[in-house]
Scaffold this motif. Sequence first.
Motif, mmCIF file in Angstrom:
data_model
loop_
_atom_site.group_PDB
_atom_site.id
_atom_site.type_symbol
_atom_site.label_atom_id
_atom_site.label_comp_id
_atom_site.label_asym_id
_atom_site.label_seq_id
_atom_site.Cartn_x
_atom_site.Cartn_y
_atom_site.Cartn_z
ATOM 1 N N MET A 142 2.205 11.031 0.605
ATOM 2 C CA MET A 142 0.940 11.555 1.132
ATOM 3 C C MET A 142 1.237 12.621 2.196
ATOM 4 S SD MET A 142 -1.515 9.953 -0.558
ATOM 5 C CE MET A 142 -3.106 9.726 0.240
ATOM 6 N N TYR B 196 -5.054 12.001 -5.486
ATOM 7 C CA TYR B 196 -5.985 11.637 -4.411
ATOM 8 C C TYR B 196 -7.044 12.727 -4.170
ATOM 9 C CZ TYR B 196 -7.641 10.010 0.112
ATOM 10 O OH TYR B 196 -8.431 9.575 1.137
ATOM 11 N N VAL C 47 -8.765 0.256 5.022
ATOM 12 C CA VAL C 47 -7.656 0.295 4.058
ATOM 13 C C VAL C 47 -6.583 -0.731 4.410
ATOM 14 C CG1 VAL C 47 -5.712 1.735 3.290
ATOM 15 C CG2 VAL C 47 -8.033 2.676 3.305
ATOM 16 N N LEU D 83 -10.991 6.800 6.769
ATOM 17 C CA LEU D 83 -10.559 6.051 5.576
ATOM 18 C C LEU D 83 -9.211 5.373 5.804
ATOM 19 C CD1 LEU D 83 -11.658 8.604 2.798
ATOM 20 C CD2 LEU D 83 -12.996 6.793 3.889
ATOM 21 N N LEU E 260 0.836 -1.207 0.000
ATOM 22 C CA LEU E 260 0.000 0.000 0.000
ATOM 23 C C LEU E 260 0.866 1.251 0.000
ATOM 24 C CD1 LEU E 260 -2.821 -0.989 2.502
ATOM 25 C CD2 LEU E 260 -3.070 -0.578 0.054
ATOM 26 N N ILE F 5 1.761 6.113 6.539
ATOM 27 C CA ILE F 5 2.899 5.264 6.170
ATOM 28 C C ILE F 5 3.599 5.749 4.907
ATOM 29 C CG2 ILE F 5 1.766 3.555 4.666
ATOM 30 C CD1 ILE F 5 3.150 1.412 6.527
ATOM 31 N N ARG G 268 -16.635 14.350 6.497
ATOM 32 C CA ARG G 268 -15.526 14.680 7.414
ATOM 33 C C ARG G 268 -15.971 15.731 8.429
ATOM 34 N NH1 ARG G 268 -10.731 12.962 5.127
ATOM 35 N NH2 ARG G 268 -10.927 12.426 2.937
ATOM 36 N N LEU H 72 -6.733 15.939 4.116
ATOM 37 C CA LEU H 72 -8.027 16.533 3.763
ATOM 38 C C LEU H 72 -8.846 16.904 4.997
ATOM 39 C CD1 LEU H 72 -9.189 14.481 0.630
ATOM 40 C CD2 LEU H 72 -8.156 16.753 0.729
ATOM 41 N N ASP H 73 -8.534 16.287 6.130
ATOM 42 C CA ASP H 73 -9.229 16.662 7.372
ATOM 43 C C ASP H 73 -8.707 17.983 7.947
ATOM 44 O OD1 ASP H 73 -10.864 14.377 7.546
ATOM 45 O OD2 ASP H 73 -9.275 13.224 8.523
ATOM 46 N N GLY I 91 4.611 6.439 9.840
ATOM 47 C CA GLY I 91 4.543 5.217 10.638
ATOM 48 C C GLY I 91 3.378 4.348 10.219
ATOM 49 N N SER J 109 -0.102 2.357 11.093
ATOM 50 C CA SER J 109 -1.290 2.369 11.955
ATOM 51 C C SER J 109 -1.491 1.050 12.690
ATOM 52 C CB SER J 109 -2.546 2.664 11.123
ATOM 53 O OG SER J 109 -2.650 4.030 10.853
ATOM 54 N N MET J 110 -0.859 0.008 12.217
ATOM 55 C CA MET J 110 -1.029 -1.290 12.886
ATOM 56 C C MET J 110 0.052 -1.535 13.936
ATOM 57 S SD MET J 110 -2.275 -3.606 9.658
ATOM 58 C CE MET J 110 -0.822 -3.217 8.693
ATOM 59 N N TYR K 260 0.168 4.016 -2.768
ATOM 60 C CA TYR K 260 -0.248 5.372 -2.385
ATOM 61 C C TYR K 260 0.781 6.421 -2.804
ATOM 62 C CZ TYR K 260 -4.748 4.438 -0.347
ATOM 63 O OH TYR K 260 -6.081 4.123 -0.207
ATOM 64 N N GLY L 114 -4.981 8.884 12.435
ATOM 65 C CA GLY L 114 -4.294 7.736 11.849
ATOM 66 C C GLY L 114 -4.517 7.664 10.346
ATOM 67 N N GLY L 115 -3.464 7.343 9.596
ATOM 68 C CA GLY L 115 -3.590 7.261 8.131
ATOM 69 C C GLY L 115 -4.088 8.568 7.566
ATOM 70 N N ALA L 116 -3.432 9.662 7.950
ATOM 71 C CA ALA L 116 -3.951 11.013 7.684
ATOM 72 C C ALA L 116 -3.906 11.401 6.216
ATOM 73 C CB ALA L 116 -3.174 12.027 8.511
HETATM 74 C C1 LIG Z 1 -7.772 6.252 1.609
HETATM 75 S S1 LIG Z 1 -6.370 7.122 2.202
HETATM 76 C C2 LIG Z 1 -7.104 8.051 3.519
HETATM 77 C C3 LIG Z 1 -6.343 9.285 3.856
HETATM 78 C C4 LIG Z 1 -7.034 10.231 4.828
HETATM 79 N N1 LIG Z 1 -7.260 9.626 6.113
HETATM 80 C C5 LIG Z 1 -8.338 10.723 4.269
HETATM 81 O O1 LIG Z 1 -9.347 10.623 4.969
HETATM 82 O O2 LIG Z 1 -8.351 11.265 3.167
HETATM 83 C C6 LIG Z 1 -5.505 5.852 3.053
HETATM 84 C C7 LIG Z 1 -4.203 6.311 3.649
HETATM 85 O O3 LIG Z 1 -3.719 5.258 4.489
HETATM 86 C C8 LIG Z 1 -2.322 5.214 4.374
HETATM 87 N N2 LIG Z 1 -1.896 3.901 4.851
HETATM 88 C C9 LIG Z 1 -2.009 2.701 4.234
HETATM 89 N N3 LIG Z 1 -1.553 1.727 5.035
HETATM 90 C C10 LIG Z 1 -1.161 2.325 6.183
HETATM 91 C C11 LIG Z 1 -0.619 1.858 7.397
HETATM 92 N N4 LIG Z 1 -0.379 0.556 7.612
HETATM 93 N N5 LIG Z 1 -0.337 2.766 8.353
HETATM 94 C C12 LIG Z 1 -0.553 4.082 8.157
HETATM 95 N N6 LIG Z 1 -1.066 4.592 7.027
HETATM 96 C C13 LIG Z 1 -1.374 3.710 6.056
HETATM 97 C C14 LIG Z 1 -2.051 5.510 2.917
HETATM 98 O O4 LIG Z 1 -0.735 5.957 2.728
HETATM 99 C C15 LIG Z 1 -3.085 6.577 2.651
HETATM 100 O O5 LIG Z 1 -2.562 7.851 2.882
#
Ligand SMILES: C[S@@+](CC[C@H](N)C(=O)[O-])C[C@H]1O[C@@H](n2cnc3c(N)ncnc32)[C@H](O)[C@@H]1O
Length: 197
Positions: A69, A14, A110, A106, A3, A65, A26, A49-50, A87, A89-90, A7, A43-45
């Motif tokens: 992004m 995006y 993912v 989101l 991913l 990660i 949001r 967009l937030d 970093g 999220s898991m 990404y 997390g996973g910012a």
């Molecule tokens: C669909 S986007 C959502 C981004 C944002 N949260 C939003 O609402 O627009 C998913 C995001 O998760 C990130 N991502 C994927 N796997 C991840 C992980 N294991 N830890 C952290 N971020 C991760 C991707 O890099 C991507 O930026």
Amino acid sequence: MSLQTSYRFIAPFYDVFLERATREARRRSLQRLPIEPAKVFLGGAGTGLDFPLLPPQHDYVALDITAAMLTKARPRSVGLNLALVQGDSMALPFAAASFDCVVLHLIVAVVPHPAQALAEAARVLKPGGTLLVFDKFLRAGQVAPLRRALSPLIGQIATRTDVVFEEVLAAVPELNLRSDEAALAGGWFRLIELEKP
Ligand SMILES: C[S@@+](CC[C@H](N)C(=O)[O-])C[C@H]1O[C@@H](n2cnc3c(N)ncnc32)[C@H](O)[C@@H]1O
């Protein structure tokens, strides 16, 4: 392909697809942030967009990660007390009970292991804290053949489409459901508020 790699390629495009379509959802989610100054984790910012919708009084940490992004997110963080962290999220690089509030927009659907991401979010949340989820989830028993069939492929490059939120939550018993509302696409996307008693 990981991913993180996909990404990196999605990052330039995006916002074109997601910004307008998700803005109102949001806003509805983030209006549940507390009034009093708090420590908030996103997390996973993604591209941030937030960020334009975040109230200014809080201290924020936003993790993703994918460096590409986060690079897109950085200009949106100006004016906020917000630290960007690369970093996973898991496997969050934070001590337990570090945050008053966690925002997972989101990202739960993912990652390959949604329950692990939710458990990590619960770990870093303080007792009494709030967790806000916005994502696409199937209902328990929902057939959704196309989404279930596509998920193994699309899950490798963008997002899973077969995640049942009730199953994820059942694996994280330290969280309680406070509310669950339809957000977009006929309720496929949901706004979920959780609490850690
Ligand atoms: C669909 S986007 C959502 C981004 C944002 N949260 C939003 O609402 O627009 C998913 C995001 O998760 C990130 N991502 C994927 N796997 C991840 C992980 N294991 N830890 C952290 N971020 C991760 C991707 O890099 C991507 O930026």
